[in-house]
Design a protein around this motif. Structure first.
Motif, PDB file in Angstrom:
ATOM      1  N   MET A   7      -6.025   1.165  -5.200  1.00 33.27           N
ATOM      2  CA  MET A   7      -7.324   0.523  -5.354  1.00 33.27           C
ATOM      3  C   MET A   7      -7.242  -0.807  -4.606  1.00 33.27           C
ATOM      4  O   MET A   7      -6.271  -1.550  -4.767  1.00 33.27           O
ATOM      5  N   ALA A   8      -8.238  -1.062  -3.777  1.00 29.87           N
ATOM      6  CA  ALA A   8      -8.269  -2.310  -3.001  1.00 29.87           C
ATOM      7  C   ALA A   8      -9.597  -3.007  -3.245  1.00 29.87           C
ATOM      8  O   ALA A   8     -10.638  -2.358  -3.376  1.00 29.87           O
ATOM      9  N   TRP A   9      -9.539  -4.324  -3.298  1.00 30.67           N
ATOM     10  CA  TRP A   9     -10.741  -5.151  -3.402  1.00 30.67           C
ATOM     11  C   TRP A   9     -10.762  -6.056  -2.180  1.00 30.67           C
ATOM     12  O   TRP A   9      -9.845  -6.851  -1.961  1.00 30.67           O
ATOM     13  N   VAL A  10     -11.804  -5.908  -1.371  1.00 30.02           N
ATOM     14  CA  VAL A  10     -11.911  -6.608  -0.097  1.00 30.02           C
ATOM     15  C   VAL A  10     -12.930  -7.728  -0.260  1.00 30.02           C
ATOM     16  O   VAL A  10     -14.087  -7.484  -0.614  1.00 30.02           O
ATOM     17  N   HIS A  11     -12.489  -8.969  -0.018  1.00 31.00           N
ATOM     18  CA  HIS A  11     -13.329 -10.154  -0.192  1.00 31.00           C
ATOM     19  C   HIS A  11     -13.646 -10.779   1.159  1.00 31.00           C
ATOM     20  O   HIS A  11     -12.834 -10.742   2.072  1.00 31.00           O
ATOM     21  N   GLY A  12     -14.813 -11.380   1.251  1.00 36.53           N
ATOM     22  CA  GLY A  12     -15.260 -12.040   2.475  1.00 36.53           C
ATOM     23  C   GLY A  12     -16.695 -11.642   2.760  1.00 36.53           C
ATOM     24  O   GLY A  12     -17.459 -11.314   1.847  1.00 36.53           O
ATOM     25  N   ARG A  13     -17.074 -11.652   4.040  1.00 41.24           N
ATOM     26  CA  ARG A  13     -18.421 -11.190   4.426  1.00 41.24           C
ATOM     27  C   ARG A  13     -18.308  -9.699   4.711  1.00 41.24           C
ATOM     28  O   ARG A  13     -18.099  -9.270   5.846  1.00 41.24           O
ATOM     29  N   VAL A  14     -18.408  -8.909   3.628  1.00 42.01           N
ATOM     30  CA  VAL A  14     -18.153  -7.474   3.734  1.00 42.01           C
ATOM     31  C   VAL A  14     -19.319  -6.623   3.209  1.00 42.01           C
ATOM     32  O   VAL A  14     -19.201  -5.397   3.167  1.00 42.01           O
ATOM     33  N   GLN A  15     -20.407  -7.258   2.820  1.00 34.94           N
ATOM     34  CA  GLN A  15     -21.591  -6.511   2.411  1.00 34.94           C
ATOM     35  C   GLN A  15     -22.703  -6.766   3.410  1.00 34.94           C
ATOM     36  O   GLN A  15     -22.856  -7.879   3.907  1.00 34.94           O
ATOM     37  N   GLY A  16     -23.468  -5.721   3.711  1.00 40.99           N
ATOM     38  CA  GLY A  16     -24.573  -5.848   4.652  1.00 40.99           C
ATOM     39  C   GLY A  16     -24.142  -5.852   6.115  1.00 40.99           C
ATOM     40  O   GLY A  16     -24.913  -6.209   6.988  1.00 40.99           O
ATOM     41  N   ARG A  68     -15.907  -4.937  13.264  1.00 46.87           N
ATOM     42  CA  ARG A  68     -16.049  -6.242  13.940  1.00 46.87           C
ATOM     43  C   ARG A  68     -17.064  -7.159  13.282  1.00 46.87           C
ATOM     44  O   ARG A  68     -16.931  -8.378  13.330  1.00 46.87           O
ATOM     45  N   SER A  69     -18.096  -6.581  12.655  1.00 45.83           N
ATOM     46  CA  SER A  69     -19.162  -7.389  12.056  1.00 45.83           C
ATOM     47  C   SER A  69     -18.740  -8.043  10.745  1.00 45.83           C
ATOM     48  O   SER A  69     -19.422  -8.922  10.244  1.00 45.83           O
ATOM     49  N   ALA A  70     -17.620  -7.627  10.184  1.00 48.74           N
ATOM     50  CA  ALA A  70     -17.158  -8.158   8.894  1.00 48.74           C
ATOM     51  C   ALA A  70     -16.250  -9.372   9.092  1.00 48.74           C
ATOM     52  O   ALA A  70     -15.691  -9.588  10.165  1.00 48.74           O
ATOM     53  N   GLN A  71     -16.111 -10.135   8.012  1.00 47.08           N
ATOM     54  CA  GLN A  71     -15.168 -11.258   7.967  1.00 47.08           C
ATOM     55  C   GLN A  71     -14.365 -11.100   6.680  1.00 47.08           C
ATOM     56  O   GLN A  71     -14.855 -11.447   5.606  1.00 47.08           O
ATOM     57  N   VAL A  72     -13.166 -10.548   6.782  1.00 44.32           N
ATOM     58  CA  VAL A  72     -12.329 -10.316   5.609  1.00 44.32           C
ATOM     59  C   VAL A  72     -11.485 -11.556   5.348  1.00 44.32           C
ATOM     60  O   VAL A  72     -10.751 -12.015   6.221  1.00 44.32           O
ATOM     61  N   ASP A  73     -11.619 -12.098   4.131  1.00 48.40           N
ATOM     62  CA  ASP A  73     -10.832 -13.268   3.731  1.00 48.40           C
ATOM     63  C   ASP A  73      -9.539 -12.867   3.030  1.00 48.40           C
ATOM     64  O   ASP A  73      -8.497 -13.473   3.237  1.00 48.40           O
ATOM     65  N   LYS A  74      -9.623 -11.849   2.161  1.00 43.91           N
ATOM     66  CA  LYS A  74      -8.417 -11.379   1.473  1.00 43.91           C
ATOM     67  C   LYS A  74      -8.642  -9.956   0.978  1.00 43.91           C
ATOM     68  O   LYS A  74      -9.775  -9.523   0.757  1.00 43.91           O
ATOM     69  N   VAL A  75      -7.533  -9.235   0.817  1.00 44.34           N
ATOM     70  CA  VAL A  75      -7.541  -7.874   0.275  1.00 44.34           C
ATOM     71  C   VAL A  75      -6.490  -7.827  -0.827  1.00 44.34           C
ATOM     72  O   VAL A  75      -5.323  -8.111  -0.589  1.00 44.34           O
ATOM     73  N   LEU A  76      -6.928  -7.498  -2.024  1.00 47.96           N
ATOM     74  CA  LEU A  76      -6.026  -7.336  -3.161  1.00 47.96           C
ATOM     75  C   LEU A  76      -5.855  -5.840  -3.404  1.00 47.96           C
ATOM     76  O   LEU A  76      -6.833  -5.090  -3.354  1.00 47.96           O
ATOM     77  N   THR A  77      -4.630  -5.399  -3.670  1.00 44.16           N
ATOM     78  CA  THR A  77      -4.379  -3.975  -3.895  1.00 44.16           C
ATOM     79  C   THR A  77      -3.508  -3.775  -5.124  1.00 44.16           C
ATOM     80  O   THR A  77      -2.731  -4.661  -5.505  1.00 44.16           O
ATOM     81  N   GLU A  78      -3.642  -2.594  -5.715  1.00 40.18           N
ATOM     82  CA  GLU A  78      -2.734  -2.186  -6.779  1.00 40.18           C
ATOM     83  C   GLU A  78      -2.704  -0.656  -6.824  1.00 40.18           C
ATOM     84  O   GLU A  78      -3.696  -0.002  -6.472  1.00 40.18           O
ATOM     85  N   PRO A  79      -1.570  -0.085  -7.241  1.00 35.91           N
ATOM     86  CA  PRO A  79      -1.501   1.371  -7.386  1.00 35.91           C
ATOM     87  C   PRO A  79      -2.541   1.830  -8.407  1.00 35.91           C
ATOM     88  O   PRO A  79      -2.886   1.088  -9.327  1.00 35.91           O
ATOM     89  N   HIS A  80      -3.022   3.050  -8.237  1.00 37.40           N
ATOM     90  CA  HIS A  80      -4.083   3.535  -9.124  1.00 37.40           C
ATOM     91  C   HIS A  80      -3.878   5.011  -9.422  1.00 37.40           C
ATOM     92  O   HIS A  80      -3.429   5.761  -8.551  1.00 37.40           O
ATOM     93  N   GLN A  81      -4.210   5.420 -10.623  1.00 34.66           N
ATOM     94  CA  GLN A  81      -4.195   6.823 -11.025  1.00 34.66           C
ATOM     95  C   GLN A  81      -5.622   7.206 -11.379  1.00 34.66           C
ATOM     96  O   GLN A  81      -6.082   6.921 -12.480  1.00 34.66           O
TER      97      GLN A  81
END
Length: 93
Positions: A7-16, A68-81
């Motif tokens: 599971m990853a959570w992507v933060h930054g300008r990633v919507q729209g 290219r249109s996105a601006q990713v500031d950080k990506v948090l991940t963890e294993p998921h079931q």
């Protein structure tokens, strides 16, 4: 090869900016199953399941900034079931 889910959570300008659709395209190219969905805090949640190398490649793509249109500031991940097996990579609303 071993199957993994992350599971990853992507933060930054990633919507729209077409982030979920670009992620879906990349996941399908890598034969990764799961989903991408927007969260209320402006981030995107990505579930990625598949061969370890393919999931790692998708996470690396996310961390590299995605489309290219996105601006990713950080990506948090963890294993998921996940509670059920994924049959494809979908966009969730």
């Amino acid at each position: 090869m071993s199957q993994v889910c992350v599971m990853a959570w992507v933060h930054g300008r990633v919507q729209g900016v077409g982030f979920r659709y670009s992620t879906q395209h990349e996941a399908q190219r890598l034969n990764v199953k799961g989903y991408a969905r927007n969260l209320d805090d402006g981030s995107v949640e990505v579930l990625a399941c598949g061969e370890a190398d393919s999931v790692d490649a998708l996470v690396s793509w996310l961390k590299a900034g995605g489309p290219r249109s996105a601006q990713v500031d950080k990506v948090l991940t963890e294993p998921h079931q996940p509670s059920k097996e994924m049959s494809n990579f979908s966009i969730r609303y």
